[in-house]
Design a protein around this motif. Structure first.
Motif, short mmCIF file in Angstrom:
data_model
loop_
_atom_site.label_atom_id
_atom_site.label_comp_id
_atom_site.label_asym_id
_atom_site.label_seq_id
_atom_site.Cartn_x
_atom_site.Cartn_y
_atom_site.Cartn_z
N GLY A 103 0.81 -1.22 0.00
CA GLY A 103 0.00 0.00 0.00
C GLY A 103 0.84 1.26 0.00
N GLY A 104 1.93 1.28 0.76
CA GLY A 104 2.80 2.45 0.78
C GLY A 104 3.44 2.72 -0.55
N LEU A 105 3.87 1.65 -1.24
CA LEU A 105 4.47 1.83 -2.56
C LEU A 105 3.44 2.32 -3.57
CD1 LEU A 105 6.87 1.49 -4.47
CD2 LEU A 105 6.23 -0.92 -4.74
N ALA A 106 2.22 1.79 -3.49
CA ALA A 106 1.17 2.25 -4.40
C ALA A 106 0.82 3.72 -4.17
CB ALA A 106 -0.07 1.37 -4.24
N ASP A 107 0.76 4.12 -2.91
CA ASP A 107 0.47 5.53 -2.61
C ASP A 107 1.61 6.44 -3.09
OD1 ASP A 107 -1.85 4.66 -1.43
OD2 ASP A 107 -1.04 4.69 0.61
N HIS A 108 2.85 5.97 -2.95
CA HIS A 108 3.98 6.77 -3.41
C HIS A 108 3.95 6.95 -4.93
CE1 HIS A 108 8.04 8.40 -3.56
NE2 HIS A 108 8.34 7.50 -4.47
N ILE A 109 3.62 5.90 -5.64
CA ILE A 109 3.54 6.00 -7.10
C ILE A 109 2.41 6.92 -7.52
CG2 ILE A 109 3.11 4.69 -9.22
CD1 ILE A 109 4.51 2.32 -7.95
N THR A 110 1.28 6.82 -6.83
CA THR A 110 0.15 7.68 -7.17
C THR A 110 0.47 9.15 -6.91
OG1 THR A 110 -1.36 5.86 -6.61
CG2 THR A 110 -2.29 8.08 -6.72
N ALA A 111 1.17 9.42 -5.81
CA ALA A 111 1.51 10.82 -5.49
C ALA A 111 2.52 11.40 -6.47
CB ALA A 111 2.04 10.90 -4.06
N ALA A 117 -0.07 1.45 -9.98
CA ALA A 117 -0.43 1.59 -8.57
C ALA A 117 -1.71 0.83 -8.25
CB ALA A 117 -0.57 3.07 -8.23
N ALA A 118 -2.69 0.89 -9.16
CA ALA A 118 -3.92 0.13 -8.94
C ALA A 118 -3.66 -1.37 -8.95
CB ALA A 118 -4.94 0.51 -10.02
N PHE A 119 -2.74 -1.80 -9.81
CA PHE A 119 -2.38 -3.23 -9.86
C PHE A 119 -1.74 -3.67 -8.56
CE2 PHE A 119 1.05 -6.30 -10.71
CZ PHE A 119 0.28 -7.40 -11.07
N LEU A 120 -0.84 -2.85 -8.01
CA LEU A 120 -0.20 -3.19 -6.73
C LEU A 120 -1.23 -3.26 -5.61
CD1 LEU A 120 3.07 -1.05 -6.88
CD2 LEU A 120 2.81 -3.49 -7.35
#
Length: 325
Positions: A192-200, A218-221
């Motif tokens: 979740g942290g990696l997905a949020d970082h990519i989205t930001a 990010a949605a895939f992760l």
């Protein structure tokens, strides 16, 4: 050809020298002592009570005694003999379940203070301290260094490459002249942290196509993390210095003990670097953990999932207070 390949996949490793010697009929001296004591007890019961107790009743009493002696001598639990396992269980039950970090024994409360239960026992960790170079000073004497190693895709290699990897790993094992522990840890990982970082950070991309691809990734992760229990695997190699552990000086000779730790630290660091080089030949990436990484590994091993302790200041650094905004 298949038999030749199977033969190449096996490597001979020396037997465990710490394993007790077999004295008679594949039994160790301890097992023979337990069986001999059981036989002597059974014989004493027969000789003493055969004239006083009927034979069927005597057999009913003696048979469980003999069976218990055989089970204690031969059976094992968690790779430990039953007598040692029972002794460890007895020590655990006699001690308090609460541990406190103190240098000496826990002092009893004053007489006017009524206390329920038993006093807590001192907490004794196997690691005394972590040096600045990443070497751990062990409480029982000696030092140890930790090497973090990666993995290789063994099943994707050809038969010849697999045989070469097994032979190389066997040569490294045969070259060891000190105790080495290989620990494989599997821990849950949250994406979740990696997905949020990519989205930001996706909004900072200049190309809309890249921004859309980052959002999809990010949605895939997030989807993978929600649908499956993901695990990350970590391989740790603990290299110890048996010489310094066996020749540990008494506690009152602190200077001599510190000199022994310094000498042992140089030895284990050299052995750790040799292990890194040997594993690099096999295509395994490895590194010797420094003080911060070693502390994090110890904290994670003692309390998985809990937050790591804050960084400690060096001996000559100023301790400051940081106020959160």
């Amino acid at each position: 050809m298949s038999g030749y390949r199977e033969q190449q996949m096996s490597v001979k490793i020396p037997a465990d020298i710490d394993q007790p010697d077999k004295i008679l009929y594949g039994l160790t001296a301890r097992q023979l002592a337990v069986l001999g004591g059981t036989a002597a007890l059974v014989l004493w019961v027969f000789v003493t009570f055969q004239a006083l107790v009927p034979f069927p009743a005597l057999v009913a009493v003696v048979l469980p005694m003999a069976a218990a002696g055989v089970v204690v001598a031969i059976a094992r639990h968690d790779a430990m003999s039953l007598d040692r396992y029972a002794l460890a269980a007895l020590r655990y039950l006699r001690q308090s379940n609460q541990r406190v970090s103190v240098d000496g024994p826990v002092q009893a409360p004053p007489s006017w203070c009524r206390m329920r239960g038993r006093l807590p026992t001192p907490l004794r960790l196997p690691v005394r301290a972590v040096r600045q170079d990443g070497v751990m000073e062990l409480a029982q004497g000696g030092v140890a260094a930790v090497v973090r190693a990666g993995t290789v895709a063994f099943s994707l290699r050809t038969a010849g490459e697999q045989a070469s990897l097994v032979a190389g790993f066997g040569r490294w094992l045969n070259s060891l002249d000190a105790p080495v522990q290989i620990l494989v840890q599997a821990r849950p990982v949250d994406l979740g942290g990696l997905a949020d970082h990519i989205t930001a950070r996706a909004t900072d991309l200049s190309d809309p196509v890249l921004e859309r691809a980052a959002g999809e990734h990010a949605a895939f992760l997030s989807e993978i993390g929600a649908a499956h229990d993901l695990l990350v695997r970590q391989v740790l190699i603990v290299i110890t210095d048996a010489a310094s552990a066996s020749s540990a000086t008494p506690w009152w000779k602190s200077r001599g003990q510190q000199i022994g730790w310094d000498a042992g630290a140089q030895v284990v660091l050299r052995r750790a670097e040799e292990a890194v080089q040997s594993l690099a030949v096999l295509g395994v990436t490895a590194e010797v953990l420094n003080a911060d990484a070693c502390t994090a590994v110890l904290a994670e091993s003692l309390s998985p999932g809990d937050p790591h302790p804050v960084d400690n200041a060096a001996p000559q650094e100023l301790v400051t207070v940081r106020q959160e905004p």
